[in-house]
Design a protein around this motif. Structure first.
Motif, PDB file in Angstrom:
ATOM      1  N   PHE A  22     -22.477 -59.824  -5.308  1.00 58.93           N
ATOM      2  CA  PHE A  22     -22.107 -58.408  -5.410  1.00 58.93           C
ATOM      3  C   PHE A  22     -22.840 -57.713  -6.554  1.00 58.93           C
ATOM      4  CE2 PHE A  22     -19.423 -55.135  -7.346  1.00 58.93           C
ATOM      5  CZ  PHE A  22     -19.290 -54.250  -6.286  1.00 58.93           C
ATOM      6  N   PHE A  23     -22.752 -58.329  -7.747  1.00 60.01           N
ATOM      7  CA  PHE A  23     -23.330 -57.654  -8.914  1.00 60.01           C
ATOM      8  C   PHE A  23     -24.860 -57.664  -8.903  1.00 60.01           C
ATOM      9  CE2 PHE A  23     -19.054 -58.420 -10.638  1.00 60.01           C
ATOM     10  CZ  PHE A  23     -18.773 -57.137 -11.108  1.00 60.01           C
ATOM     11  N   SER A  24     -25.459 -58.754  -8.414  1.00 64.31           N
ATOM     12  CA  SER A  24     -26.921 -58.774  -8.346  1.00 64.31           C
ATOM     13  C   SER A  24     -27.417 -57.811  -7.273  1.00 64.31           C
ATOM     14  CB  SER A  24     -27.424 -60.195  -8.050  1.00 64.31           C
ATOM     15  OG  SER A  24     -26.888 -60.678  -6.827  1.00 64.31           O
ATOM     16  N   GLY A  25     -26.654 -57.691  -6.175  1.00 64.73           N
ATOM     17  CA  GLY A  25     -27.029 -56.721  -5.131  1.00 64.73           C
ATOM     18  C   GLY A  25     -26.962 -55.301  -5.645  1.00 64.73           C
ATOM     19  N   GLN A  26     -25.922 -55.035  -6.440  1.00 64.32           N
ATOM     20  CA  GLN A  26     -25.786 -53.706  -7.031  1.00 64.32           C
ATOM     21  C   GLN A  26     -26.916 -53.429  -8.021  1.00 64.32           C
ATOM     22  OE1 GLN A  26     -23.339 -51.189  -6.604  1.00 64.32           O
ATOM     23  NE2 GLN A  26     -22.804 -52.370  -4.772  1.00 64.32           N
ATOM     24  N   ALA A  27     -27.203 -54.431  -8.865  1.00 65.78           N
ATOM     25  CA  ALA A  27     -28.223 -54.249  -9.900  1.00 65.78           C
ATOM     26  C   ALA A  27     -29.604 -54.063  -9.298  1.00 65.78           C
ATOM     27  CB  ALA A  27     -28.220 -55.450 -10.847  1.00 65.78           C
ATOM     28  N   LEU A  28     -29.896 -54.817  -8.234  1.00 64.27           N
ATOM     29  CA  LEU A  28     -31.217 -54.750  -7.615  1.00 64.27           C
ATOM     30  C   LEU A  28     -31.280 -53.714  -6.493  1.00 64.27           C
ATOM     31  CD1 LEU A  28     -31.909 -58.605  -7.363  1.00 64.27           C
ATOM     32  CD2 LEU A  28     -32.889 -56.997  -9.023  1.00 64.27           C
ATOM     33  N   THR A  63     -14.223 -72.548  -6.095  1.00 71.53           N
ATOM     34  CA  THR A  63     -14.824 -71.965  -7.297  1.00 71.53           C
ATOM     35  C   THR A  63     -16.255 -71.514  -7.039  1.00 71.53           C
ATOM     36  OG1 THR A  63     -13.462 -73.414  -8.696  1.00 71.53           O
ATOM     37  CG2 THR A  63     -15.408 -72.412  -9.716  1.00 71.53           C
ATOM     38  N   ALA A  64     -17.011 -72.363  -6.319  1.00 75.03           N
ATOM     39  CA  ALA A  64     -18.408 -72.036  -6.026  1.00 75.03           C
ATOM     40  C   ALA A  64     -18.514 -70.783  -5.163  1.00 75.03           C
ATOM     41  CB  ALA A  64     -19.078 -73.212  -5.340  1.00 75.03           C
ATOM     42  N   VAL A  65     -17.637 -70.659  -4.178  1.00 72.97           N
ATOM     43  CA  VAL A  65     -17.656 -69.480  -3.293  1.00 72.97           C
ATOM     44  C   VAL A  65     -17.321 -68.218  -4.069  1.00 72.97           C
ATOM     45  CG1 VAL A  65     -16.494 -68.374  -1.351  1.00 72.97           C
ATOM     46  CG2 VAL A  65     -17.174 -70.762  -1.179  1.00 72.97           C
ATOM     47  N   ILE A  66     -16.280 -68.288  -4.899  1.00 71.46           N
ATOM     48  CA  ILE A  66     -15.883 -67.112  -5.684  1.00 71.46           C
ATOM     49  C   ILE A  66     -17.008 -66.662  -6.603  1.00 71.46           C
ATOM     50  CG2 ILE A  66     -14.319 -66.276  -7.478  1.00 71.46           C
ATOM     51  CD1 ILE A  66     -13.074 -66.473  -4.712  1.00 71.46           C
ATOM     52  N   LEU A  67     -17.600 -67.625  -7.341  1.00 68.29           N
ATOM     53  CA  LEU A  67     -18.701 -67.278  -8.241  1.00 68.29           C
ATOM     54  C   LEU A  67     -19.918 -66.769  -7.469  1.00 68.29           C
ATOM     55  CD1 LEU A  67     -18.507 -70.199 -10.850  1.00 68.29           C
ATOM     56  CD2 LEU A  67     -17.755 -67.825 -11.128  1.00 68.29           C
ATOM     57  N   GLY A  68     -20.160 -67.355  -6.301  1.00 64.97           N
ATOM     58  CA  GLY A  68     -21.276 -66.908  -5.475  1.00 64.97           C
ATOM     59  C   GLY A  68     -21.092 -65.481  -4.991  1.00 64.97           C
ATOM     60  N   LEU A  69     -19.864 -65.156  -4.586  1.00 63.33           N
ATOM     61  CA  LEU A  69     -19.583 -63.788  -4.121  1.00 63.33           C
ATOM     62  C   LEU A  69     -19.717 -62.779  -5.256  1.00 63.33           C
ATOM     63  CD1 LEU A  69     -16.503 -64.435  -1.787  1.00 63.33           C
ATOM     64  CD2 LEU A  69     -18.821 -63.805  -1.094  1.00 63.33           C
ATOM     65  N   ILE A  70     -19.215 -63.174  -6.426  1.00 59.97           N
ATOM     66  CA  ILE A  70     -19.338 -62.277  -7.585  1.00 59.97           C
ATOM     67  C   ILE A  70     -20.806 -62.055  -7.929  1.00 59.97           C
ATOM     68  CG2 ILE A  70     -18.901 -62.077 -10.060  1.00 59.97           C
ATOM     69  CD1 ILE A  70     -16.270 -63.588  -9.592  1.00 59.97           C
ATOM     70  N   ALA A  71     -21.592 -63.139  -7.952  1.00 59.97           N
ATOM     71  CA  ALA A  71     -23.022 -63.031  -8.263  1.00 59.97           C
ATOM     72  C   ALA A  71     -23.739 -62.199  -7.216  1.00 59.97           C
ATOM     73  CB  ALA A  71     -23.639 -64.427  -8.351  1.00 59.97           C
ATOM     74  N   SER A  96     -29.908 -58.038   0.443  1.00 61.01           N
ATOM     75  CA  SER A  96     -30.516 -59.304   0.861  1.00 61.01           C
ATOM     76  C   SER A  96     -30.750 -60.214  -0.333  1.00 61.01           C
ATOM     77  CB  SER A  96     -31.849 -59.046   1.575  1.00 61.01           C
ATOM     78  OG  SER A  96     -31.630 -58.325   2.775  1.00 61.01           O
ATOM     79  N   TRP A  97     -31.334 -59.643  -1.385  1.00 62.96           N
ATOM     80  CA  TRP A  97     -31.548 -60.439  -2.594  1.00 62.96           C
ATOM     81  C   TRP A  97     -30.217 -60.822  -3.236  1.00 62.96           C
ATOM     82  CZ3 TRP A  97     -35.279 -63.268  -4.191  1.00 62.96           C
ATOM     83  CH2 TRP A  97     -36.605 -62.998  -3.796  1.00 62.96           C
ATOM     84  N   GLY A  98     -29.265 -59.921  -3.130  1.00 56.47           N
ATOM     85  CA  GLY A  98     -27.936 -60.235  -3.654  1.00 56.47           C
ATOM     86  C   GLY A  98     -27.332 -61.443  -2.954  1.00 56.47           C
ATOM     87  N   ALA A  99     -27.504 -61.511  -1.627  1.00 60.62           N
ATOM     88  CA  ALA A  99     -26.977 -62.643  -0.856  1.00 60.62           C
ATOM     89  C   ALA A  99     -27.687 -63.942  -1.233  1.00 60.62           C
ATOM     90  CB  ALA A  99     -27.143 -62.367   0.633  1.00 60.62           C
ATOM     91  N   ILE A 100     -29.013 -63.848  -1.402  1.00 62.53           N
ATOM     92  CA  ILE A 100     -29.797 -65.038  -1.780  1.00 62.53           C
ATOM     93  C   ILE A 100     -29.354 -65.556  -3.141  1.00 62.53           C
ATOM     94  CG2 ILE A 100     -32.102 -65.865  -2.400  1.00 62.53           C
ATOM     95  CD1 ILE A 100     -33.207 -63.914  -0.264  1.00 62.53           C
ATOM     96  N   ILE A 101     -29.200 -64.655  -4.092  1.00 64.17           N
ATOM     97  CA  ILE A 101     -28.767 -65.052  -5.433  1.00 64.17           C
ATOM     98  C   ILE A 101     -27.352 -65.627  -5.388  1.00 64.17           C
ATOM     99  CG2 ILE A 101     -28.160 -64.175  -7.734  1.00 64.17           C
ATOM    100  CD1 ILE A 101     -30.482 -62.175  -7.402  1.00 64.17           C
ATOM    101  N   GLY A 102     -26.490 -65.025  -4.580  1.00 59.44           N
ATOM    102  CA  GLY A 102     -25.122 -65.509  -4.446  1.00 59.44           C
ATOM    103  C   GLY A 102     -25.076 -66.932  -3.908  1.00 59.44           C
ATOM    104  N   ILE A 103     -25.891 -67.191  -2.887  1.00 58.12           N
ATOM    105  CA  ILE A 103     -25.952 -68.543  -2.314  1.00 58.12           C
ATOM    106  C   ILE A 103     -26.486 -69.539  -3.336  1.00 58.12           C
ATOM    107  CG2 ILE A 103     -27.105 -69.980  -0.585  1.00 58.12           C
ATOM    108  CD1 ILE A 103     -27.021 -67.523   1.287  1.00 58.12           C
ATOM    109  N   ALA A 104     -27.508 -69.112  -4.077  1.00 59.21           N
ATOM    110  CA  ALA A 104     -28.083 -69.994  -5.102  1.00 59.21           C
ATOM    111  C   ALA A 104     -27.047 -70.338  -6.162  1.00 59.21           C
ATOM    112  CB  ALA A 104     -29.299 -69.325  -5.739  1.00 59.21           C
ATOM    113  N   VAL A 105     -26.287 -69.338  -6.585  1.00 60.64           N
ATOM    114  CA  VAL A 105     -25.241 -69.567  -7.597  1.00 60.64           C
ATOM    115  C   VAL A 105     -24.185 -70.524  -7.043  1.00 60.64           C
ATOM    116  CG1 VAL A 105     -23.323 -68.480  -8.840  1.00 60.64           C
ATOM    117  CG2 VAL A 105     -25.575 -67.398  -8.823  1.00 60.64           C
TER     118      VAL A 105
END
Length: 265
Positions: free
Chosen positions: A16-22, A6-14, A26-35
């Protein structure tokens, strides 16, 4: 393991979308790991809270039954001519009923096994110890390979059963637990293994083991047994002074059986 999945799936989704938004992978990956990390922590806390609720309920129930049994013991002991054997059987019956209720309550935790990798082993350890306490040794034995043996009591129970069944792996397991044993937590393990060595006629090994216990535990009972062996008085070797700590393993019965006329969980 559902928590990690569950954590991996949510992290990947976060990610992807944060990387697209920003517009920044790199920031997308950081946010994904944090999530992913936060998700694992939150799920872990939730599961732990549910387990603690059940544990607290079990302990409260056992304490209530223990108080009830103690009151019954006090009343029965005031009656003249009360048979110690009858009193013992009454206590054991009450304890067995209470433990079976506690065991039933642990079944409600199975739903969380897939969310925590060690939870099933933790619950199996609890169940094994419950079965052992009410002398349901077959059920305890069936759970042994599914348990965690981090504490001295559960480890001592396994060693005691290995001794009863002449398990050739006893020495290896006992020595592995004694490597980390020290202070009060090591007393039971040293007492048990030295007793087994004496029973097997390995007096030198038992004496050396108890000599080592002086550096790690410095317990009066262990020291007294070392002196007995050092003075060739193996027949006087005894762990009786450890009281219920020793007798709960059911390897020996106390000479005065009325000493155990009290609830033990």
């Amino acid at each position: 393991m559902l928590t990690l999945f569950t954590a991996v799936i949510l992290g990947l989704i976060a990610a992807f979308f944060s990387g697209q938004a920003l517009n920044n992978t790199s920031w997308g990956a950081i946010i994904g790991i944090a999530v992913m990390v936060i998700c694992q922590i939150l799920i872990g806390l939730f599961v732990r809270r549910q387990v603690n609720k059940v544990n607290q309920t079990i302990q409260a129930q056992l304490q209530e039954v223990q108080n009830k049994i103690q009151r019954k013991i006090n009343m029965m002991q005031q009656k003249p001519g009360m048979s110690p054997k009858f009193l013992q059987s009454t206590v054991e019956k009450e304890q067995t009923q209470a433990v079976h209720k506690a065991l039933a309550m642990t079944e409600g935790l199975k739903r969380y096994y897939l969310w925590s990798p060690l939870l099933s082993k933790q619950i199996n350890t609890m169940k094994m110890m419950f079965h052992y306490q009410i002398k349901e040794f077959a059920q305890a034995d069936a759970l042994m390979d599914k348990c965690l043996f981090f504490d001295p009591t559960s480890s001592a129970m396994r060693i005691a059963r290995m001794y009863r069944k002449n398990d050739p792996a006893l020495d290896k397991f006992a020595k592995s637990k004694l490597k980390r044993a020290k202070g009060d937590s090591g007393v039971l393990l040293y007492a048990l293994y030295s007793w087994i060595l004496v029973k097997r006629g390995e007096l030198d090994a038992a004496r050396n083991l108890l000599a080592d216990s002086k550096k790690r535990c410095d317990n009066e009972v262990l020291n007294a047994n070392w002196e007995r062996l050092a003075n060739d008085k193996a027949k006087n070797f005894s762990n009786a002074a450890l009281g219920e700590m020793w007798y709960m393993l059911y390897l020996e019965e106390p000479k005065v059986k009325t000493q155990r006329m009290r609830p033990q969980f």
